[in-house]
Write a protein that holds these residues in place. Structure first.
Motif, mmCIF file in Angstrom:
data_model
loop_
_atom_site.group_PDB
_atom_site.id
_atom_site.type_symbol
_atom_site.label_atom_id
_atom_site.label_comp_id
_atom_site.label_asym_id
_atom_site.label_seq_id
_atom_site.Cartn_x
_atom_site.Cartn_y
_atom_site.Cartn_z
ATOM 1 N N ILE A 170 9.555 18.597 30.569
ATOM 2 C CA ILE A 170 8.715 18.614 29.370
ATOM 3 C C ILE A 170 7.237 18.704 29.745
ATOM 4 N N ASN A 171 6.931 18.526 31.041
ATOM 5 C CA ASN A 171 5.551 18.640 31.527
ATOM 6 C C ASN A 171 5.320 19.938 32.288
ATOM 7 N N SER A 172 6.194 20.906 32.128
ATOM 8 C CA SER A 172 6.085 22.168 32.857
ATOM 9 C C SER A 172 4.681 22.771 32.694
ATOM 10 N N PRO A 173 4.084 23.308 33.772
ATOM 11 C CA PRO A 173 4.685 23.637 35.069
ATOM 12 C C PRO A 173 4.671 22.508 36.094
ATOM 13 N N GLN A 174 4.473 21.275 35.667
ATOM 14 C CA GLN A 174 4.559 20.144 36.577
ATOM 15 C C GLN A 174 5.909 19.455 36.388
ATOM 16 N N ASN A 175 6.256 18.583 37.315
ATOM 17 C CA ASN A 175 7.485 17.810 37.186
ATOM 18 C C ASN A 175 7.369 16.832 36.025
ATOM 19 N N GLY A 176 8.484 16.546 35.414
ATOM 20 C CA GLY A 176 8.490 15.618 34.299
ATOM 21 C C GLY A 176 9.904 15.301 33.864
ATOM 22 N N PRO A 177 10.056 14.476 32.841
ATOM 23 C CA PRO A 177 11.402 14.140 32.343
ATOM 24 C C PRO A 177 12.126 15.384 31.837
ATOM 25 N N LEU A 178 13.444 15.323 31.879
ATOM 26 C CA LEU A 178 14.256 16.430 31.398
ATOM 27 C C LEU A 178 14.166 16.541 29.876
ATOM 28 N N PRO A 179 14.081 17.742 29.340
ATOM 29 C CA PRO A 179 14.172 17.910 27.883
ATOM 30 C C PRO A 179 15.574 17.538 27.398
#
Length: 433
Positions: free
Chosen positions: A271-280
């Motif tokens: 959810i923070n693309s293009p960075q790492n983040g929680p899965l949608p």
């Protein structure tokens, strides 16, 4: 990383006058006079500068990629600044091989040395990127061989270096070279090898059937979960159903692949693309699957990049005038860029994890243009002072890569602390835990 560190000039005696520096070749001596001693072999300064710029770019990407999207690898299709680092290194290795093997008096001996160097580089890559060191914030080390990552940056370079070196040692014609097209005739067998490699890659990428597959993952303190990825397709280049990943899973095994895939930063998986983040909530099942960006099939196309660099090195060997060299670099560079963008426009996207043909041609064309520009600035006009730092970095590229890019130096510094490991110099300057 390539060049005179991986390929020393002891495999090929220097010419009487250094052709890399734009010399005129060996001069005839008058009858009855003793031969003049051959001058010391000089380095091609522009190649060192190019290598140094690539090393600096690699360091910047590693440090700034988490904050600047353009400095981080593309999550899948498309390219960013970071995606040029690997092909630039491979291109440089190819150029250096052409200079090192200008003369090969003993092909068997040269072959043995090339194989030995490739093995050394591959083994070094296993240690540095296989998981033996546990990162900047850990003072532990060691790796379960059942989980060691088998492929990596140095392993890929070792493979490309070895095959390209063998081509240069064994597959050279003896035709005279007066014009650019003469290079195609003299080195036609090398070009044939490159074409076969590319065709093999394309056949496997677009012709291999990828069935449904399953993998397991678990986090700290959580139970193991199984995920089913439904494919049943051919020619798919999406993250979950491409032949590149399937071949690595079948041959290397899940446990030997890179565990932090680049597509984890894509819109489908973060959810923070293009960075790492929680899965949608609707994340695909393949988002947490391992994928090696330096895998087996993608490394096949890395050989092509190295072979292209080799042909640019041949221009230095056979043409003595700066103008001839630059023109014979610019024409193929622009041609490859045009072809790469055309392929991308028609659906064969530039993709670094898959190392697609369009990506190969685009990055090689960019490398050729940059090399021609550096050569013009440094070797033609003599502007060495502004690039002296890059030249030094290029001459010590492998050392810098090992110490900084592989975190060996930060880990070493982290080992000295006050009372507790967290009280170390890295923490003081904002790097450590």
């Amino acid at each position: 990383m390539g060049g005179y560190e991986l390929v020393r000039s002891d495999d090929a005696p220097a010419l009487a006058v250094d052709l890399e520096a734009g010399g005129r070749g060996p001069a005839k001596r008058a009858a009855g006079t003793s031969p003049a001693p051959a001058p010391a072999r000089q380095r091609l300064v522009s190649l060192d500068v190019f290598r140094g710029i690539t090393v600096l770019l690699m360091i910047i990407v590693d440090d700034a990629g988490a904050f600047i999207p353009a400095m981080n690898h593309s999550p899948w299709d498309g390219v960013t600044v970071a995606d040029f680092v690997m092909p630039f290194f491979l291109f440089i290795v190819g150029v250096a091989l052409a200079l090192a093997y200008k003369r090969v008096p003993d092909k068997l001996d040269a072959t043995k040395k090339a194989v030995l160097r490739a093995l050394k580089l591959f083994c070094l890559g296993l240690v540095l990127q296989g998981g033996f060191f546990h990162g900047v914030r850990s003072l532990t080390f060691g790796i379960d061989l059942q989980e060691m990552r088998l492929m990596g940056i140095l392993q890929r370079i070792a493979i490309a270096y070895l095959l390209t070196a063998l081509c240069e040692i064994w597959l050279k014609g003896d035709e005279d070279v007066d014009y650019g097209f003469d290079l195609l005739k003299r080195y036609r067998y090398q070009l044939f090898v490159g074409a076969i490699v590319a065709i093999t890659y394309m056949t496997l990428l677009y012709g291999t059937y990828v069935p449904d597959w399953e993998y397991q993952t678990s986090g700290p303190g959580s139970a193991e979960k199984s995920f089913l990825v439904k494919c049943g397709v051919r020619g798919d280049t999406s993250p979950g159903c491409n032949a590149v990943g399937m071949i690595d899973r079948k041959i290397l095994g899940f446990q030997h692949l890179y565990g932090r895939p680049v597509y984890a930063r894509s819109k489908q998986c973060s959810i923070n693309s293009p960075q790492n983040g929680p899965l949608p909530p609707d994340a695909p099942s393949w988002c947490q699957a391992p994928f090696d960006p330096e895998g087996l099939l993608s490394s096949v196309m890395a050989i092509v990049t190295c072979l292209i660099g080799l042909q640019y090195g041949h221009v230095i060997v056979h043409f003595q005038k700066h103008k001839d060299r630059i023109m014979n670099w610019l024409i193929p560079s622009f041609s490859m860029l045009i072809l790469a963008f055309a392929m991308d426009f028609f659906g064969m996207h530039m993709n670094k994890p898959l190392y697609t043909l369009s990506y190969t041609l685009g990055t090689a064309g960019a490398a050729g243009l940059l090399f021609a520009g550096i050569y013009t600035l440094v070797d033609l006009y003599g502007y060495r002072r502004p690039t002296v730092a890059m030249e030094w970095m290029g001459m010590h590229a492998l050392m810098i890569y090992v110490l900084i890019a592989c975190n060996i130096l930060p880990i070493f510094i982290h080992g000295f602390y006050w009372k507790e490991p967290k009280n170390n110099l890295l923490k003081f300057i904002g790097i450590g835990a």
